[in-house]
Design a protein around this motif. Structure first.
Motif, mmCIF file in Angstrom:
data_model
loop_
_atom_site.group_PDB
_atom_site.id
_atom_site.type_symbol
_atom_site.label_atom_id
_atom_site.label_comp_id
_atom_site.label_asym_id
_atom_site.label_seq_id
_atom_site.Cartn_x
_atom_site.Cartn_y
_atom_site.Cartn_z
ATOM 1 N N CYS A 132 0.801 -1.235 0.000
ATOM 2 C CA CYS A 132 0.000 0.000 0.000
ATOM 3 C C CYS A 132 0.830 1.279 0.000
ATOM 4 O O CYS A 132 0.381 2.310 -0.475
ATOM 5 C CB CYS A 132 -0.920 0.016 1.221
ATOM 6 S SG CYS A 132 -0.046 0.283 2.782
ATOM 7 N N LYS A 133 2.023 1.228 0.545
ATOM 8 C CA LYS A 133 2.871 2.423 0.735
ATOM 9 C C LYS A 133 2.145 3.510 1.525
ATOM 10 O O LYS A 133 2.376 4.695 1.323
ATOM 11 C CB LYS A 133 3.350 2.977 -0.601
ATOM 12 C CG LYS A 133 4.460 2.165 -1.258
ATOM 13 C CD LYS A 133 5.181 3.032 -2.251
ATOM 14 C CE LYS A 133 6.244 2.257 -2.988
ATOM 15 N NZ LYS A 133 6.922 3.081 -3.989
ATOM 16 N N CYS A 163 5.515 -4.196 4.414
ATOM 17 C CA CYS A 163 6.899 -3.703 4.357
ATOM 18 C C CYS A 163 7.595 -3.741 5.709
ATOM 19 O O CYS A 163 8.587 -3.044 5.904
ATOM 20 C CB CYS A 163 6.884 -2.275 3.826
ATOM 21 S SG CYS A 163 6.010 -1.161 4.949
ATOM 22 N N CYS A 195 7.893 1.665 4.576
ATOM 23 C CA CYS A 195 7.356 2.643 3.611
ATOM 24 C C CYS A 195 7.104 3.983 4.287
ATOM 25 O O CYS A 195 6.863 4.979 3.611
ATOM 26 C CB CYS A 195 6.074 2.120 2.964
ATOM 27 S SG CYS A 195 4.644 2.119 4.052
ATOM 28 N N CYS A 246 -0.887 -1.722 5.370
ATOM 29 C CA CYS A 246 -0.976 -3.163 5.112
ATOM 30 C C CYS A 246 0.062 -4.006 5.856
ATOM 31 O O CYS A 246 -0.105 -5.206 5.980
ATOM 32 C CB CYS A 246 -0.834 -3.416 3.618
ATOM 33 S SG CYS A 246 0.834 -3.168 2.997
ATOM 34 N N SER A 247 1.143 -3.402 6.266
ATOM 35 C CA SER A 247 2.226 -4.058 7.014
ATOM 36 C C SER A 247 3.070 -5.009 6.162
ATOM 37 O O SER A 247 3.878 -5.753 6.696
ATOM 38 C CB SER A 247 1.713 -4.773 8.273
ATOM 39 O OG SER A 247 1.092 -5.988 7.942
HETATM 40 FE FE1 FES Z 1 1.795 -1.158 3.311
HETATM 41 FE FE2 FES Z 1 4.170 -0.253 4.102
HETATM 42 S S1 FES Z 1 3.648 -1.021 2.176
HETATM 43 S S2 FES Z 1 2.411 -0.536 5.316
#
Ligand code: FES
Length: 356
Positions: free
Chosen positions: A302-303, A310, A340, A307-308
Motif C-alpha cells: 500500500c505504501k 513492508c 514505507c 498493510c504491514s
Molecule cells: Fe503497506 Fe508499508 S507497504 S504498510
C-alpha cells in the motif's frame, strides 16, 4: 523476494453500479499458498502504461466459499476501473498470497462481536462476520454499516440472506448519509456522536471484539467511542481504507533539497540475509523507496502505512514513521517499523526485513 502467483478469474458479479466481486482460483499446486484467514486481503500487480501498480483488495468470502474479492471503483483508479470494466472470466491476475492481520479469531466461542464498516470497508468485515457466525452456533454479530444511500450498499442481497439465516444472531444496522431515514438515528455518518447514540438501544458495546473498516476519521471515531464505552484497546481491530499517502510532490522536493545540500545518511538494508548499503537523503524519501531505488526487491503493497507488507526491524540507528496504522504499540516498542513510512533520524541506520 515477493512471489506473485497467477489466479484465474472464475466469476465476476457486478454487485453495485461501482463495485464488482471477483471470484478467483489459484493453480492446483498453489491452493495451500492461497489459504486465508477471513478478513485478509490479496495484493494484485498489473502494468498500466509501463508502470507497475500494486493494489490490495480484501477477501469477502470465507475459506469454505473460496477466493473472492470486492473491488469498488474509485475515481481515477486505474486498477479498480480495469476490474470493473475490462476484467473477464478466464483472465489471469498476478497476486501475492493472502496477507493482513485484520482477521477473525480462531475460535469465536459463545461471544458477541461488533463490526463497523463504511462503503467498501464492508468487504473484510463481511468475511469475518460470516466466519464467526458459521464457526460457532452461539456467537452473535452486530454490524453497523454506513453508506451514502441504499443503492450503494455492497453485498446487499448477501447481507439479506445472512439476516434470514442467522435471524437471532446477526443484527445489521444500516446508516445512510445521503438519504433520510424514518428513524433519524439511522441517518448521517458513522462518527463518535452516532456511535454513542447507537450504543445502548441498538448496539451493545459490551462485546468480545470489534472490527472496524473504513476511512481514517470514521475508524478513529468508532475506536474512541468504543474505548470510552469500556472496550479495551487491544480488542479493537481496524483496517484502514483510503489512507492518504504523504504528499508525493512535497516528499520529492524535500529529498532533492537534502541531496542538493549533501544532507545524506548511510542506510543498510538486510533482505533474505543479504546486506546492502547505500546513502539516502535525510528527509523526503522513505527507507523502502530508497532501497527500491537501489534495486533492492524490498516488499511493499500500500505504501500508506496500512498493510504491514513492508515490516522491518531496526537493528541500529533511529528512524521515525510518518504514519502507522498497522503496528501495535508494543511492536513499535520492540523495534518493528513500516519501512514505507520510515525516515532516518540518525546518520546511520540498519534495517532488516522481517520474514523475508
Ligand atoms: Fe503497506 Fe508499508 S507497504 S504498510
Amino acid at each position: 523476494m515477493q512471489e506473485f502467483y497467477p489466479l484465474t478469474v472464475t466469476g465476476i458479479d457486478h454487485d453495485t453500479r461501482d463495485a464488482v466481486v471477483v471470484s478467483l482460483a489459484p493453480a492446483k499446486g498453489d491452493c495451500e499458498t492461497f489459504r486465508f484467514r477471513p478478513g485478509q486481503y490479496l495484493t494484485f500487480r498489473r502494468d498500466f502504461d509501463g508502470e507497475e501498480l500494486r493494489r490490495s483488495y480484501s477477501i469477502c468470502a470465507t475459506p469454505e466459499e473460496g477466493l473472492r474479492v470486492g473491488i469498488k471503483k474509485v475515481d481515477g483508479g486505474a486498477f479498480s476501473s480495469f476490474a470493473k470494466h475490462e476484467l473477464k472470466v478466464g483472465d489471469t491476475l498476478d497476486a501475492l498470497p493472502p496477507q493482513g492481520r485484520f482477521h477473525a479469531p480462531e475460535e469465536a466461542g459463545e461471544k458477541h462481536y461488533l463490526g463497523f464498516a463504511a462503503g467498501s470497508g464492508i468487504t473484510p468485515v463481511l468475511s469475518i462476520a460470516k466466519s464467526i457466525l458459521q464457526g460457532s452456533r452461539q456467537a452473535r454479530f452486530t454490524l453497523v454499516y454506513g453508506n451514502r444511500q441504499l443503492s450503494s450498499v455492497m453485498f446487499k442481497s448477501e447481507l439479506g440472506d445472512l439476516k434470514d439465516r442467522y435471524l437471532d444472531r446477526l443484527n445489521v444496522v444500516h446508516v445512510f448519509s445521503g438519504e433520510a431515514q424514518e428513524i433519524e438515528l439511522f441517518s448521517g455518518r458513522i462518527d463518535a456522536e452516532k456511535c454513542h447514540a447507537l450504543f445502548g438501544p441498538w448496539v451493545s458495546p459490551k462485546a468480545e471484539m470489534a472490527f472496524i473498516c473504513g476511512p481514517e476519521a470514521m475508524m478513529k471515531d468508532v475506536a474512541g467511542a468504543l474505548e470510552e464505552a469500556g472496550m479495551p484497546k487491544e480488542k479493537i481491530k481496524f483496517e484502514l481504507f483510503g489512507a492518504a499517502q504523504p504528499g508525493r510532490a512535497k516528499m520529492r522536493e524535500a529529498a532533492q533539497a537534502a541531496r542538493d545540500s549533501g544532507d545524506m545518511v548511510r542506510a543498510t538494508v538486510i533482505l533474505d540475509g543479504v546486506s546492502r548499503s547505500f546513502t539516502m537523503p535525510r528527509s523526503g524519501q522513505s527507507v523502502l523507496d530508497a532501497a527500491r531505488e537501489h534495486d533492492i526487491d524490498a516488499p511493499f503493497s500500500c505504501k500508506a502505512g496500512v498493510c504491514s507488507t513492508c515490516i522491518g526491524r531496526v537493528k541500529s540507528g533511529e528512524v521515525e514513521m510518518m504514519q502507522n496504522y498497522a503496528l501495535e504499540d508494543n511492536e513499535v516498542a520492540d523495534g518493528l517499523v513500516l519501512t514505507c513510512q520510515c525516515l532516518p533520524l540518525s546518520d546511520e541506520i540498519v534495517i532488516e526485513y522481517e520474514g523475508h
